[in-house]
Design an enzyme around this catalytic site. Structure first.
Site, short mmCIF file in Angstrom:
data_model
loop_
_atom_site.label_atom_id
_atom_site.label_comp_id
_atom_site.label_asym_id
_atom_site.label_seq_id
_atom_site.Cartn_x
_atom_site.Cartn_y
_atom_site.Cartn_z
CG HIS A 1 -3.95 22.55 -12.14
ND1 HIS A 1 -5.09 22.05 -11.52
CD2 HIS A 1 -4.25 22.62 -13.46
CE1 HIS A 1 -6.01 21.82 -12.45
NE2 HIS A 1 -5.53 22.17 -13.62
CB CYS B 1 -6.81 2.39 -0.17
SG CYS B 1 -5.49 3.25 0.70
CG ASP C 1 -1.98 1.07 1.19
OD1 ASP C 1 -1.66 2.23 0.88
OD2 ASP C 1 -3.14 0.75 1.48
CE LYS D 1 -5.45 -0.97 3.24
NZ LYS D 1 -4.73 0.27 3.53
CG ASP E 1 -2.96 0.76 -2.56
OD1 ASP E 1 -1.75 1.11 -2.49
OD2 ASP E 1 -3.75 0.88 -1.61
CG HIS E 2 -2.20 4.51 -3.58
ND1 HIS E 2 -1.38 4.93 -2.56
CD2 HIS E 2 -3.33 4.02 -2.98
CE1 HIS E 2 -1.98 4.72 -1.40
NE2 HIS E 2 -3.17 4.16 -1.62
#
Length: 492
Positions: free
Chosen positions: A216, A45, A5, A93, A278-279
């Site tokens: 931005h 997640c 994760d 998880k 996941d990222h």
């Protein structure tokens, strides 16, 4: 499959791999394939994991935030393996079905269209625990890893049928910051001196930041809501990054324990092993930590695959994403894919030369985000050297375009410099997803969910909403903030 994760995928290859010792990830890379351009389909997640487990893009499953993801009875690739004779086991998880995470997390996602700007996270901090002998910092992950390795030895090694094992880790996700109370989020980078010794401190430099005024508008919103708009010393920034890398090293050791269990059980040579996440985590790049961003630190994930009959020591430049894992696993198992999937098998990219007929992967990745800490639905198309990011309806918020070959730090938005590239990528993006309609659907969903939640609270509404994670900023002018919510609900 070992799924971490918040693991920055750029650490799995040079030059990112120089900053921290990751021996078991390196081992996978030497004996298998490392994907240099692997992306999450949503930089948070639950929606990300929903895409990986379902093989479907986020807008197709309507996984809008950490609370709204897959139904509990959704068919995953592991379900199909089990139906086709595999012994399956999931440990650790999972986090891909609806209904989890805090009330704050979902309310922040629903109200991201409200015209206020409130800090929703704790300021990122570091915490050193234990000593040079303290290996097990994240005890829950180690317990899951122990269970996984025990299952390999006690179950998988005795089987007369194929098996599929999934281990989900929480590391290197930040820890909950206890000082923020029960509604506080995770803003603590925690490790021990043992793991810090795995980090090359001298290679860590503070990332370049744009001035706040030059950001931005969505990045500005994210910086403020993540409580990163204040002053940070160079030492603070370097420490946050060092502690994050140390947490990655601890996760790598858990992967190593699984590999050792497979080897001792005599299974390693016959087993396909995948490592992904996941990222990522920005770890103070772009004046942010955490995820919820399309910048590389957040959206770029690790993907390494090794196994019998697959190429060794290969680094693939192919752009891929997590939805590709569903069809890849099924092709490895010889199981026909059900219906239409969003992803494409990467197995042809892994095959040893001449062993498989060529199949074309489209060579692009789609990521989208609809949750908290970003005040507009966000869509990223990555192909070749280009990353194109569009927002909301495609008109009210300007897009971004980065050439990652020349601008690896993503500090130069060249969308106005290359109008033809912008037009081409906008057309391609809309051919994949009618994103203005999706954004509108998310807006309607957010309002309906918020109205239902407010109604369920009755007279307690004002007290509850004032004491969520944003309570410090909210309570400075609770009346004005409630009015801003009402104006949003009554607006278009």
């Amino acid at each position: 499959m070992v799924m971490s994760d918040a693991f920055d995928g750029r650490l799995t290859f040079d030059p990112g791999s120089r900053v921290v010792q990751l021996p078991y990830i390196n081992y996978l890379g030497e004996l298998g394939t490392t994907f240099l351009n692997a992306y999450t389909n949503s930089p948070i997640c639950c929606p990300s994991r929903a895409a990986m487990w379902s093989g479907q893009f986020v807008h197709l499953t309507q996984s809008w935030n950490n609370y709204k993801c897959l139904d509990s009875n959704a068919t995953t690739w592991m379900d199909l393996l089990e139906k086709n004779g595999y012994q399956t086991h999931r440990i650790g998880k999972l986090d891909y079905t609806s209904g989890s995470h805090s009330v704050s997390n979902r309310v922040e996602a629903w109200t991201r269209g409200v015209k206020f700007l409130l800090s929703q996270e704790g300021r990122p901090v570091t915490e050193l625990v234990g000593n040079t002998s303290t290996v097990r910092v994240m005890t829950k992950d180690w317990e899951a890893t122990d269970s996984a390795t025990q299952w390999v030895r006690d179950v998988a090694a005795m089987l007369h049928q194929p098996f599929a094992l999934y281990l989900g880790l929480n590391l290197p996700h930040t820890y909950k910051t206890d000082s923020l109370g029960p509604t506080g989020g995770g803003s603590t980078f925690r490790t021990s001196p043992y793991w810090l010794r795995k980090v090359s401190i001298d290679l860590i430099s503070a990332p370049k930041w744009l001035p706040m005024a030059a950001m931005h508008p969505v990045d500005y919103y994210s910086t403020v809501t993540k409580n990163c708009s204040g002053e940070f010393t160079q030492e603070e920034i370097r420490n946050i990054r060092a502690y994050y890398y140390a947490m990655c090293a601890e996760a790598d050791a858990m992967l190593g324990q699984v590999l050792a269990a497979l080897r001792s059980a005599g299974l390693l040579d016959d087993t396909v092993v995948m490592f992904t996440a996941d990222h990522g985590d920005l770890a103070m790049e772009h004046r942010q930590y955490y995820k919820m961003s399309m910048f590389e630190g957040s959206a770029h994930v690790p993907l390494l695959i090794m196994g019998p009959g697959l190429a060794s020591g290969l680094q693939s430049n192919q752009t891929v994403s997590l939805v590709d894992l569903y069809p890849t696993v099924l092709e490895l198992a010889g199981i026909p894919a059900p219906g239409v999937l969003s992803g494409h098998s990467v197995l042809p990219l892994l095959a040893r030369s001449g062993t498989r007929p060529p199949k074309l992967h489209p060579g692009w990745a789609l990521s989208e985000y609809h949750g908290c800490n970003a005040n507009a639905s966000t869509y990223m198309l990555r192909t070749g050297p280009w990353k194109y990011i569009a927002y909301a309806d495609g008109q009210s918020i300007p897009p971004q375009l980065f050439d990652l070959t020349l601008d690896k730090h993503e500090l130069h938005n060249v969308v106005n410099k290359f109008p033809q590239i912008r037009a081409s990528m906008e057309e391609q993006l809309r051919g994949i997803v009618a994103y203005p309609k999706v954004s509108q659907s998310v807006q309607l969903y957010n309002k309906r969910q918020f109205i239902s939640w407010r109604k369920s609270l009755g007279s307690n509404y004002s007290q509850v909403i004032a004491n969520l994670r944003w309570h410090v900023d909210w309570q400075r002018d609770a009346t004005a903030n409630e009015k801003a919510v009402d104006d949003w609900l009554n607006g278009p």
